[in-house]
Each structure stands twice: as structure tokens, then as C-alpha cells.
Design an enzyme around this catalytic site. Structure first.
Site, PDB file in Angstrom:
ATOM      1  N   ASP A  31       0.832  -1.218   0.000  1.00  0.00           N
ATOM      2  CA  ASP A  31       0.000   0.000   0.000  1.00  0.00           C
ATOM      3  C   ASP A  31       0.863   1.264   0.000  1.00  0.00           C
ATOM      4  OD1 ASP A  31       0.941  -0.169   2.636  1.00  0.00           O
ATOM      5  OD2 ASP A  31      -1.042  -0.107   3.576  1.00  0.00           O
ATOM      6  N   GLU A  32       2.143   1.122   0.382  1.00  0.00           N
ATOM      7  CA  GLU A  32       2.986   2.326   0.494  1.00  0.00           C
ATOM      8  C   GLU A  32       3.236   3.004  -0.848  1.00  0.00           C
ATOM      9  OE1 GLU A  32       6.290   2.291   3.117  1.00  0.00           O
ATOM     10  OE2 GLU A  32       5.289   1.026   4.574  1.00  0.00           O
TER      11      GLU A  32
HETATM   12  O1  DAU Z   1       2.269  -0.867   4.672  1.00  0.00           O
HETATM   13  C1  DAU Z   1       3.004  -1.965   4.208  1.00  0.00           C
HETATM   14  C2  DAU Z   1       4.435  -1.811   4.644  1.00  0.00           C
HETATM   15  O2  DAU Z   1       4.461  -2.053   6.054  1.00  0.00           O
HETATM   16  C3  DAU Z   1       5.393  -2.762   3.925  1.00  0.00           C
HETATM   17  O3  DAU Z   1       5.417  -2.449   2.564  1.00  0.00           O
HETATM   18  C4  DAU Z   1       6.807  -2.659   4.516  1.00  0.00           C
HETATM   19  O4  DAU Z   1       7.645  -3.640   3.923  1.00  0.00           O
HETATM   20  C5  DAU Z   1       6.726  -2.910   6.007  1.00  0.00           C
HETATM   21  O5  DAU Z   1       8.005  -2.730   6.589  1.00  0.00           O
HETATM   22  C6  DAU Z   1       5.710  -1.971   6.665  1.00  0.00           C
HETATM   23  O6  DAU Z   1       6.197  -0.596   6.628  1.00  0.00           O
HETATM   24  P1  DAU Z   1       5.996   0.400   7.868  1.00  0.00           P
HETATM   25  O7  DAU Z   1       7.024   1.452   7.798  1.00  0.00           O
HETATM   26  O8  DAU Z   1       4.586   0.823   7.993  1.00  0.00           O
HETATM   27  O9  DAU Z   1       6.306  -0.640   9.072  1.00  0.00           O
HETATM   28  P2  DAU Z   1       7.142  -0.462  10.432  1.00  0.00           P
HETATM   29  O10 DAU Z   1       6.868  -1.676  11.253  1.00  0.00           O
HETATM   30  O11 DAU Z   1       8.553  -0.099  10.169  1.00  0.00           O
HETATM   31  O12 DAU Z   1       6.433   0.785  11.111  1.00  0.00           O
HETATM   32  C7  DAU Z   1       5.052   0.774  11.441  1.00  0.00           C
HETATM   33  C8  DAU Z   1       4.709   2.125  12.032  1.00  0.00           C
HETATM   34  O13 DAU Z   1       5.385   2.239  13.294  1.00  0.00           O
HETATM   35  C9  DAU Z   1       5.192   3.304  11.205  1.00  0.00           C
HETATM   36  O14 DAU Z   1       4.245   4.351  11.275  1.00  0.00           O
HETATM   37  C10 DAU Z   1       6.499   3.727  11.868  1.00  0.00           C
HETATM   38  C11 DAU Z   1       6.263   3.372  13.318  1.00  0.00           C
HETATM   39  N1  DAU Z   1       7.475   2.968  14.072  1.00  0.00           N
HETATM   40  C12 DAU Z   1       8.253   1.995  13.526  1.00  0.00           C
HETATM   41  C13 DAU Z   1       9.405   1.607  14.176  1.00  0.00           C
HETATM   42  C14 DAU Z   1      10.297   0.542  13.572  1.00  0.00           C
HETATM   43  C15 DAU Z   1       7.766   3.558  15.283  1.00  0.00           C
HETATM   44  O15 DAU Z   1       7.017   4.431  15.781  1.00  0.00           O
HETATM   45  N2  DAU Z   1       8.902   3.162  15.936  1.00  0.00           N
HETATM   46  C16 DAU Z   1       9.747   2.215  15.418  1.00  0.00           C
HETATM   47  O16 DAU Z   1      10.789   1.936  16.061  1.00  0.00           O
END
Ligand code: DAU
Ligand code: NAD
Length: 338
Positions: free
Chosen positions: A129-130
């Protein structure tokens, strides 16, 4: 069915291989994976034990390697490709975009070209979705939403999506693109929000929440994503794009608090840190097209899926502790500071 799964040692790819062997018997799966920091053969130990070199074959290699991919497609007489292989972590793409372009764009083009030459019958490209960019408080992404990627990761995924589109339009090559929202579940690498929070909470370490934790993601249990991919593989139309979502929009702070509550850990572990540069505010998926055309809808609620996931991590502490080695710690220290 004779399937090439790329990136099958990663989070969603390994769940998909488990899904395939649970639901099909007449099956040959070849898993091509480069085993980057995110690839882990421990995700597939049970499959290896039962099916190695009979119905399941692992090949250590790069999707961008033309000779290797061509040789695999010929040797195993494959019919379908499901392309999960990618650099997948947004923060890492902000830090160093090179491997993202190399694998997600160059690698996908190589796979498409080799698959076209080998006359593969269906090529399922796993996207995200990104690629649609960021939403405000209202609205949802549909398949016709214009692409507006904001991170090097999502830009590289959008590049791959456009290459898939071009192979369908130019050559009539049977590509299907699926775009899914945030997955969670067993075997997710602990750099992503849910397993990172679990790991840090277990060690009573601060949980880094970007900004004020107000950003919203639509969470889908990984098995529901695998179900959608299977439907696309069985019933999808060449050239089509299908959105999948979990119908579970949550603010990040809500997700983190739910994990801490499940584990009986205090909210005082939450530490608000500097926001991610270019942080997309909100994602939400309109998956009515996949519902109508494929019969897809998510089957596991966020509450149930989170419980299954956290219990899985609790019962697999060896899996998570074995990951916390050199590369993981180096990235964590570089990104979050000591
Ligand atoms: O939406 C689909 C995507 O979801 C996929 O295409 C990506 O491969 C996958 O990594 C994921 O991306 P996000 O950036 O949304 O996922 P992430 O788990 O890294 O982060 C989820 C949310 O949490 C995002 O708004 C950032 C926030 N976050 C993330 C991390 C790692 C934090 O607040 N603190 C953190 O340490
Ligand atoms: P992951 O990082 O856990 O796994 C990626 C796998 O690809 C690893 O096993 C890695 O070794 C392999 N790989 C990387 N480069 C390779 C190369 N050049 N050749 C062969 N193998 C290579 O990723 P994931 O979270 O399982 O995501 C899988 C796919 O799903 C990605 O394409 C991602 O963009 C997409 N996706 C992920 C999510 C999510 O929430 N995680 C949501 C929507 C779409």
C-alpha cells in the site's frame, strides 16, 4: 502446481510456503533467496524436514542473477512465480537506498525478463500500500489511486510495479500485482514495529515511538495476506491489481500499548523519539475489488491475530534471540543510537 517463491526465507515468503504446504498436496516449491540479514532458513525447518529435495527445494541466490534465474526456471519446469524478494524496511531505505533499487527494481526486471522467456503462466508480484503515498484522516486507497511513493523503499516498489505493468502492456506477459497493508505474525524480523516492541518490552527496554505515535496503519494478519495471494494466484486476471487490507486501522501508540498490556509491562517503557523523515501519516485499504473479483476478505481480527503473534514470540524466544547478532545490533545502534 510448480511454483518459484522468491524471498521465501523472509517473513511473508516463509509464511506463504507454510500456507501452500498446508493447503495443497500436488505441489513443487522452489525457494530462491539471497539470505540477506532478513532471510532465515530457521523459518522453514519443518518444511525442510518433511519435503526437502522432494517437493521443496532451496536455492541460495539473487533474483538479479540472470543466468541463475534462467537455469532454475528451466531445470524445475516452473509454472508460477510469486515474487516476495525485496529489501523491505523503510528505515533502512532512508539510511541506504542502493540495495533497495538493486533488488526491488533491477531484480524484479530480471525476474520478469527471465519469466517471459521461460513462458511462465502466472507471475504474482507482491507489492505494498505504500506505493500510494500517504492519506489524511479520511479516505482509502483503491487500485486506481495514483502512485505517490514517499520513501526510497516505496519508490523502489512503485518502480517494480510499473515494470510489471509494462511487461503486461507491452508483451502481454501475465503479471498480477497485489498490494497489501501492514502484515504482522510469526517470523517477522524484529526491526518492524510489532516484534521490535515485543522484544524490547521483554527486556524492559525503552520502546521507540516515532513522533507522538499518531500515525495510522491498517494491520493484516500474515495468514490472511497469504490467503489473498493464493486467491490471486488461482483466480486473478492477468494485468490486474488487487488491494488487500485487514480492516484494522490503528494508531501506532494503540498498537504499542496493546502489546505492553498483553505482556503486563508498564506504559512508562514508551519513549517518544524523533519522527521518521517523510513519515506517511495514514494508510487504509479499500479492498472491495479483491472482495468482488476474488472473494477475499480478512478472516482474523486484530485482537486475535495479535494474541496469536505474541504467544508465538513468547514460545519462540530462541528464534528471536538467535537474530540479535552483529548486523542486527549494528543497525539498531546506528538507527536508534546507543
Ligand atoms: O504498509 C506496508 C508496509 O508495512 C510494507 O510495505 C513494509 O515492507 C513494512 O516494513 C511496513 O512498513 P511500515 O514502515 O509501515 O512498518 P514499520 O513496522 O517499520 O512501522 C510501522 C509504524 O510504526 C510506522 O508508522 C512507523 C512506526 N514505528 C516503527 C518503528 C520501527 C515507530 O514508531 N517506531 C519504530 O521503532
Ligand atoms: P523480509 O525483509 O522479511 O524478507 C525479504 C526476503 O527477501 C528475505 O528472505 C531476503 O533474504 C530476500 N531477498 C532480499 N533480496 C533478495 C534478492 N536480491 N534475491 C533473492 N532474495 C532476496 O520482507 P517481508 O516483510 O516478508 O516482505 C516480503 C514482500 O512483501 C516484499 O516484497 C514487501 O515489499 C512486501 N510487503 C510487505 C509487507 C509487510 O508488512 N511486511 C506489506 C506489504 C507488502
Amino acid at each position: 502446481m510448480r511454483i518459484l517463491v522468491t524471498g521465501g526465507a523472509g517473513f511473508i515468503g516463509s509464511n506463504f510456503i507454510h500456507y501452500l504446504f498446508k493447503h495443497y498436496s500436488d505441489l513443487v516449491v522452489v525457494n530462491l533467496d539471497k539470505l540477506t540479514y532478513a532471510g532465515n532458513l530457521a523459518n522453514l525447518l519443518d518444511i525442510e524436514k518433511k519435503y526437502k529435495n522432494s517437493k521443496y527445494f532451496f536455492i541460495h541466490g539473487d533474483i538479479a542473477n540472470r543466468e541463475l534465474v534462467a537455469a532454475i526456471l528451466e531445470q524445475y519446469q516452473l509454472e508460477v512465480i510469486v515474487n516476495f524478494a525485496a529489501e523491505s524496511h523503510v528505515d533502512r531505505s532512508i539510511f541506504n537506498a542502493y540495495p533497495f533499487v538493486q533488488t526491488n527494481v533491477v531484480g524484479t526486471q530480471n525476474l520478469l525478463e527471465c519469466a517471459k522467456k521461460a513462458k511462465i503462466q502466472k507471475f504474482i508480484h507482491i507489492s505494498t500500500d505504500e506505493v500510494y503515498g500517504s492519506l489524511g484522516k479520511e479516505g482509502k486507497f483503491s487500485e486506481s489511486t495514483p502512485l505517490a511513493p514517499n520513501s526510497p523503499y516505496s519508490a523502489s516498489k512503485a518502480g517494480a510495479d510499473f515494470l510489471c505493468r509494462s511487461y503486461f502492456k507491452t508483451y502481454g506477459f501475465p503479471v498480477i500485482i497485489t498490494r497489501c497493508s501492514n502484515n504482522y505474525g510469526p517470523f517477522q524480523f524484529p526491526e518492524k514495529l510489532i516484534p521490535l516492541t515485543f522484544l524490547r518490552a521483554m527486556k524492559d527496554e525503552p520502546i521507540p515511538v516515532y513522533g507522538q505515535g499518531e500515525n495510522v496503519r491498517d494491520w493484516i494478519f500474515v495468514e490472511d495476506h497469504c490467503y489473498g495471494i493464493d486467491l490471486a494466484m488461482q483466480r486473478g486476471k492477468p494485468g490486474a491489481i488487487y488491494n488487500f487490507g485487514g480492516n484494522a486501522e490503528k494508531k501506532n501508540i494503540e498498537v504499542v500499548k496493546a502489546i505492553l498490556d498483553f505482556l503486563g509491562k508498564p506504559h512508562s517503557l514508551i519513549t517518544f523519539v524523533k519522527d521518521r523523515p517523510g513519515h506517511d501519516f495514514r494508510y487504509a485499504m479499500d479492498f472491495s475489488y479483491a472482495q468482488k473479483e476474488l472473494g477475499f476478505s480478512p478472516r482474523i481480527s486484530f485482537e486475535k491475530g495479535l494474541e496469536i503473534t505474541l504467544k508465538w514470540y513468547q514460545n519462540n524466544l530462541d528464534w528471536i534471540s538467535q537474530i540479535q547478532s552483529g548486523e542486527y545490533l549494528t543497525f539498531m545502534e546506528t538507527w536508534y543510537g546507543k
